[in-house]
Design a protein around this motif. Structure first.
Motif, PDB file in Angstrom:
ATOM      1  N   LEU A   1      31.977  47.254  35.716  1.00 22.43           N
ATOM      2  CA  LEU A   1      32.415  48.651  35.813  1.00 22.43           C
ATOM      3  C   LEU A   1      31.840  49.323  37.055  1.00 22.43           C
ATOM      4  O   LEU A   1      32.530  50.093  37.733  1.00 22.43           O
TER       5      LEU A   1
ATOM      6  N   LEU B   1      33.908  48.107  39.956  1.00 19.39           N
ATOM      7  CA  LEU B   1      35.210  48.784  39.980  1.00 19.39           C
ATOM      8  C   LEU B   1      35.043  50.225  40.473  1.00 19.39           C
ATOM      9  O   LEU B   1      35.823  50.706  41.302  1.00 19.39           O
TER      10      LEU B   1
ATOM     11  N   VAL C   1      43.026  44.302  36.430  1.00 13.16           N
ATOM     12  CA  VAL C   1      41.656  44.597  35.986  1.00 13.16           C
ATOM     13  C   VAL C   1      41.375  43.901  34.659  1.00 13.16           C
ATOM     14  O   VAL C   1      40.329  43.286  34.476  1.00 13.16           O
TER      15      VAL C   1
ATOM     16  N   VAL D   1      39.369  40.655  35.631  1.00 13.45           N
ATOM     17  CA  VAL D   1      37.974  41.108  35.665  1.00 13.45           C
ATOM     18  C   VAL D   1      37.383  41.140  34.247  1.00 13.45           C
ATOM     19  O   VAL D   1      36.374  40.488  33.971  1.00 13.45           O
ATOM     20  N   LEU D   2      38.056  41.840  33.358  1.00 11.66           N
ATOM     21  CA  LEU D   2      37.458  42.048  32.030  1.00 11.66           C
ATOM     22  C   LEU D   2      37.462  40.783  31.182  1.00 11.66           C
ATOM     23  O   LEU D   2      36.440  40.424  30.589  1.00 11.66           O
TER      24      LEU D   2
ATOM     25  N   MET E   1      34.983  37.994  32.254  1.00  9.43           N
ATOM     26  CA  MET E   1      33.592  38.362  32.036  1.00  9.43           C
ATOM     27  C   MET E   1      33.311  38.677  30.574  1.00  9.43           C
ATOM     28  O   MET E   1      32.197  39.099  30.226  1.00  9.43           O
TER      29      MET E   1
ATOM     30  N   LEU F   1      34.609  41.078  28.705  1.00 10.71           N
ATOM     31  CA  LEU F   1      34.398  42.514  28.511  1.00 10.71           C
ATOM     32  C   LEU F   1      35.659  43.225  28.024  1.00 10.71           C
ATOM     33  O   LEU F   1      35.862  44.394  28.284  1.00 10.71           O
TER      34      LEU F   1
ATOM     35  N   TYR G   1      36.445  44.472  25.423  1.00 12.16           N
ATOM     36  CA  TYR G   1      36.218  45.668  24.605  1.00 12.16           C
ATOM     37  C   TYR G   1      36.004  46.918  25.456  1.00 12.16           C
ATOM     38  O   TYR G   1      36.031  48.030  24.959  1.00 12.16           O
ATOM     39  N   LEU G   2      35.799  46.736  26.757  1.00  9.75           N
ATOM     40  CA  LEU G   2      35.582  47.893  27.628  1.00  9.75           C
ATOM     41  C   LEU G   2      36.884  48.391  28.259  1.00  9.75           C
ATOM     42  O   LEU G   2      36.857  49.172  29.194  1.00  9.75           O
TER      43      LEU G   2
ATOM     44  N   ALA H   1      37.492  51.159  31.434  1.00  6.25           N
ATOM     45  CA  ALA H   1      37.945  50.635  32.724  1.00  6.25           C
ATOM     46  C   ALA H   1      39.301  51.237  33.099  1.00  6.25           C
ATOM     47  O   ALA H   1      39.543  51.592  34.255  1.00  6.25           O
TER      48      ALA H   1
END
Lengths: 288, 198
Positions: free
Chosen positions: A14, A17, B62, B66-67, B70, B72, B74-75, B79
């Protein structure tokens, strides 16, 4: 360490980003830069910055733009006072007349010992709710309810609840008018700071009833009307009202009031006390 | 089924049967706030279209590049909000530079696209419906066009309301809400339109 990895990943992802988008926005900001009139930011810097809306615009930014466009007067920012008006006038190169400094005054002296409670109010701690139930718990349905909605709305901390009624500190009040709007009883009024003679009552009931409701209620006897040399004070709907435009602040009406509900703020200024304590002290006048 | 036909049907269903305002009830705030004039409504619709299409594109990358790698997923909400907020900022700067009149007409509603739930709704739906890149972008673009159609229709009606005789209690927002409800019922007629072919 293994448990920490997801957190570190989350921060990296994050954060990365965020930095990436920040860079893109930075570039876009340069690319799409619009020349803003530098007077706008200059005006924005000198106004009070409370976003109170007293000027009639959506906020301090909107007001600053309106001033530069020439739509708004330089003297509309009441919380900023004379200082702000002068600063804006300097930036805009105009000769703005400083607006008269306005203050809010609570027109009620119905402290706990002067009014009686008709019933035990146990509901929401809120003036509007309390005054909606059978005209409020206090024996006077025109006076201060005493739950301090004005105190909580004041952005400048000028209002304190003293002995069951709101007391405004003249020296702290900026004249933004937020308290005037929130009072369900309409007892707070904006007036010029030099309007030192104030009728401290809004009780419209006829004399006998008003007297029973509060020991310092205006009974509509019209003695002040007769005493006034400029005919500036009039009894309307059973309560005296001063016309601030013609009142000469001579104070002739103050001593003739049998109920002690016309008050001279100036006399208390002479004593050199803070306004809040002054008004509180005033409330200790002996009642015949 | 022919893939081209499938794509076309998907586009139409985004605009009509799955209209974000009338059948999903997302993005109602700007729908009521900026539908006073057809011109500004159109500008708002175009700005939302731009943001939604690009948000669908960016959030796809993204999320999947990215998520997910990694771990992620749940984020995604945070994001996506980040992506949308940045896009809205860019749109705001762009409009301020190139269309100042539209910029001032949209006023506070322009930065509020950030909190337009239709935009976040599209990106989240793209993930939960497991659309691929093409369909994500199509969903964003045509979902936003559905928003555009709805808000322009609404603005057209409300412009005429200005001169209509409406009883005092209904004037302004109440009658607008009634109209929004009626339009929603009208759009209900499109539901199941493509049920046989999709």
């Amino acid at each position: 360490m293994a448990q920490l990895m997801p957190i570190i990943y989350a921060v990296i992802a994050l954060g990365g980003l965020g930095i990436l988008f920040g860079l893109v926005l930075g570039v876009a900001d340069k690319k799409f830069a619009v020349k803003v009139d530098e007077r706008v930011s200059a005006v924005r810097a000198v106004v009070a910055g409370a976003n109170c809306g007293a000027c009639g615009y959506a906020g301090c930014d909107a007001y600053a733009e309106a001033v530069v466009r020439g739509e708004a007067n330089a003297n509309a920012c009441t919380p900023g006072g004379v200082k702000t008006v002068k600063a804006i006038a300097e930036i805009m190169g105009v000769n703005a007349d400083a607006q008269e400094q306005m203050v809010a005054r609570v027109r009620c002296q119905g402290t706990c010992d002067r009014v009686t409670q008709r019933y035990d109010y146990t509901g929401v701690h809120n003036c509007r709710a309390a005054s909606g139930i059978a005209g409020g718990p206090s024996s006077c349905e025109f006076g201060c309810v005493g739950f301090g909605e004005c105190e909580s709305v004041c952005a400048f901390g000028a209002i304190k609840m003293v002995d069951g009624i709101a007391v405004i500190d003249d020296n702290v009040c900026t004249g933004c008018g937020m308290c005037v709007e929130v009072c369900p009883r309409n007892i707070i009024k904006m007036m010029p700071a030099d309007q030192t003679i104030v009728v401290m009552c809004r009780n419209e009931a006829i004399g006998r009833i008003a007297k029973n409701q509060c020991k310092t209620a205006c009974i509509g006897c019209k003695r002040c009307e007769k005493a006034c040399p400029t005919e500036s004070i009039k009894v309307v709907n059973g309560v005296a009202i001063i016309d601030e435009t013609t009142c000469t602040r001579c104070g002739a009406c103050v001593p003739v009031c049998p109920m002690h509900c016309i008050v001279n703020f100036y006399e208390r200024d002479l004593e050199g006390e803070a306004a809040a304590t002054k008004q509180a002290k005033l409330l200790e006048i002996e009642i015949p | 089924m022919n893939p081209i036909v499938k794509v076309l049907l998907f586009m139409f269903s985004c605009v009509l049967t799955n209209n974000y305002i009338f059948s999903r009830f997302l993005g109602v705030c700007p729908f009521l706030g900026v539908s006073n004039k057809v011109e500004t409504a159109f500008g708002m619709g175009m700005a939302v279209t731009f943001v939604m299409a690009l948000a669908s594109l960016f959030t796809y990358f993204v999320y999947y590049y990215v998520l997910i790698p990694m771990g992620l997923a749940y984020l995604n909400t945070i994001a996506f909000i980040l992506v949308i907020a940045s896009l809205v900022q860019v749109v705001e700067m762009f409009l301020k530079k190139s269309a100042p009149s539209l910029y001032s007409a949209l006023g506070i509603y322009l930065p509020l696209i950030t909190t337009n739930c239709a935009v976040l709704g599209v990106t989240i739906l793209n993930i939960s419906e497991e659309y691929n890149l093409l369909f994500s972008v199509l969903n964003g673009t045509f979902g936003a066009l559905g928003f555009l159609v709805a808000i322009v229709l609404m603005a057209g009606v409300r412009e005429r309301l200005e001169s209509a005789k409406i009883s005092a209690p209904l004037k302004g927002f109440p009658i607008s809400l009634v109209i929004a409800g009626l339009m929603s019922i009208a759009f209900l007629g499109f539901s199941n339109m493509f049920a046989g072919v999709m």
